[in-house]
Every structure is written in structure tokens, then in C-alpha cells.
Enzyme design. Structure first.
Site, PDB file in Angstrom:
ATOM      1  N   ASP A 193       0.849  -1.199   0.000  1.00 18.59           N
ATOM      2  CA  ASP A 193       0.000   0.000   0.000  1.00 18.59           C
ATOM      3  C   ASP A 193       0.882   1.245   0.000  1.00 18.59           C
ATOM      4  OD1 ASP A 193      -2.116  -1.728   0.267  1.00 18.59           O
ATOM      5  OD2 ASP A 193      -2.254  -1.482   2.448  1.00 18.59           O
TER       6      ASP A 193
HETATM    7  N1  URA Z   1      -1.128  -5.981   3.756  1.00 18.02           N
HETATM    8  C1  URA Z   1      -1.621  -4.736   3.823  1.00 18.02           C
HETATM    9  O1  URA Z   1      -2.664  -4.501   4.437  1.00 18.02           O
HETATM   10  N2  URA Z   1      -0.948  -3.749   3.213  1.00 18.02           N
HETATM   11  C2  URA Z   1       0.223  -3.950   2.554  1.00 18.02           C
HETATM   12  O2  URA Z   1       0.798  -3.000   2.033  1.00 18.02           O
HETATM   13  C3  URA Z   1       0.730  -5.245   2.508  1.00 18.02           C
HETATM   14  C4  URA Z   1       0.044  -6.250   3.115  1.00 18.02           C
END
Ligand code: URA
Length: 232
Positions: A101
Site C-alpha cells: 500500500d
Molecule cells: N497488507 C496490507 O494490508 N498492506 C500492505 O501494504 C501489505 C500487506
């Protein structure tokens, strides 16, 4: 490989602009100006464009310490992209191996080798991804035991038909967890903690399979070694 394709692969020229450059006499092979786009180029050919030697870009394998505020996407958005941090020729051919993310930091692998990328991400190969998860509230005692058992069993996330694959949870501090996942669903870590009533305030990926970020500073990248590539 045809000369016009070779030029498109090794420069910013498209194939039709490569033909124009050839027509203008800007391209030489072994010191001789050449104009025929259909000429075959082999590994021994010394091709230059405006006297600059050209070489094909091979497959690349990199690790990046992604800072917050950078997106793992190919299309341009409001945020800088992970590939924008990599200053290599034909950088737009690189793809991130899975995604983090925009607000998640840590280890991102990038490559232009689709088969390798698939091997790294395929749950079949069970390369664990280790996340350091900072929670808004402490997770301890019986609640921790219950959470670890639920994650080991698999939890049902909103909108998903199947439960998550077994994951390993331990605590580094009352509000700092370490979670190892063997798959990669959308926002998986945040959704798994939401499913047990906890809010994630910061998320960092420390390793993927045998590869750890080590002391690579945020925003920096490096090429993987031959052993690291072969380890997947
Ligand atoms: N899980 C998440 O919630 N975000 C990420 O960036 C990676 C794994």
C-alpha cells in the site's frame, strides 16, 4: 533481431522513429552507416546511434526499500511510483513483485522477468512475507493467544469466499506484532487485524522468503546477487 526492433529495445525511439533515424544515417553497425530496418543484428554486432554504443537490456532483479508515499503501480497517479525511484534505462519495463500500500514501507522486489515474479508470489512455493505491524492498542494475554490461533487457522475477510491461509503471529512489543503471510490478498494485513478488532497504524515489510531488507536505507535500491535470484 531486426535492426529497427533492436533500436526500439535499446533507445527511447519507437520502431517508426528508429526507421527515421536510420533514414537520416544516424545508425552504424561495425563502423558502417546502415539504413535498412530489416537488417539482422546479432550479439557480435557493434551498433551505434549518433556514435553512442547500444546494448540490449537483460532481465533485471532489484530490491527497493519503499518509503511511505510511493505507489507500487505501473500507471501514473498523484504519488511517485516505485519504478520512478529506479534510475535505469527502460525502467518502465520493471514491475513490482506484488504490491505494498502507499503508506506501507519496506521490501519491494522489482523485475522484468514475469516467470520469476510468479514464482516469488505463488502461494504454492510458500515464500513467507514478514511484516512488522504497529497496532493502535496492545495485543496481549488471552486476546493474543486467541488472535494467534485464529490467524494460524485462517480468518474470513469481508468479501472473500475462502479463509486466509495459515499465518504466523508473534509480538515484539505489546503494540508491535510480527506477522508472516504465505499469500498476498488486497490490504491483507490490515484486514486480518481489522477482523480481530485491531487497527493497524503502521506497516513495514521486512523480508520475503530468504531475502531481508537488511540495512538498505529508505528510498534506496540495489541489484540482487545471482545467489539471491536463484534462491527463489
Ligand atoms: N497488507 C496490507 O494490508 N498492506 C500492505 O501494504 C501489505 C500487506
Amino acid at each position: 533481431m531486426r535492426l529497427d526492433r533492436f533500436l526500439a529495445e535499446t533507445t527511447e525511439l519507437t520502431r517508426s522513429l528508429a526507421k527515421k533515424a536510420l533514414h537520416r544515417g544516424e545508425v552504424s553497425i561495425d563502423g558502417e552507416i546502415v539504413k535498412n530496418p530489416a537488417l539482422q543484428v546479432d550479439e557480435a554486432s557493434r551498433v551505434t546511434w549518433n556514435d553512442e554504443p547500444l546494448a540490449l537490456v537483460g532481465l533485471r532483479y532489484l530490491m527497493l526499500h519503499k518509503p511511505s508515499g510511493v505507489e507500487c503501480t505501473a500507471r501514473r497517479t498523484l504519488y511517485p511510483r516505485a519504478i520512478d525511484l529506479i534510475e535505469l534505462p527502460k525502467g518502465e519495463r520493471l514491475q513490482t513483485v506484488g504490491r505494498l500500500d502507499v503508506d506501507t514501507t519496506g521490501l519491494v522486489l522489482l523485475t522484468d522477468d514475469g516467470q520469476w515474479s510468479h514464482r516469488v508470489t505463488s502461494p504454492k512455493h510458500r515464500f513467507g512475507k514478514v511484516y512488522r505491524v504497529t497496532l493502535a492498542e496492545p495485543l496481549e494475554g488471552e486476546a493474543l493467544e486467541w488472535a494467534a490461533a485464529a490467524f494460524a487457522e485462517g480468518v474470513r475477510l469481508d468479501g472473500e469466499e475462502k479463509p486466509t491461509r495459515p499465518a504466523e503471529l508473534s509480538m515484539r512489543e505489546p503494540t508491535v506484532a510480527e506477522l508472516t503471510l504465505f499469500e498476498g490478498k488486497y490490504h491483507q494485513v490490515k484486514r486480518m487485524f481489522a477482523a480481530i478488532g485491531h487497527h493497524v497504524v503502521a506497516l513495514h515489510r521486512a523480508s520475503i522468503g530468504p531475502l531481508a531488507l537488511g540495512d538498505l536505507p529508505a528510498g534506496e535500491w540495489r541489484e540482487l546477487t545471482a545467489d539471491e535470484i536463484a534462491a527463489f
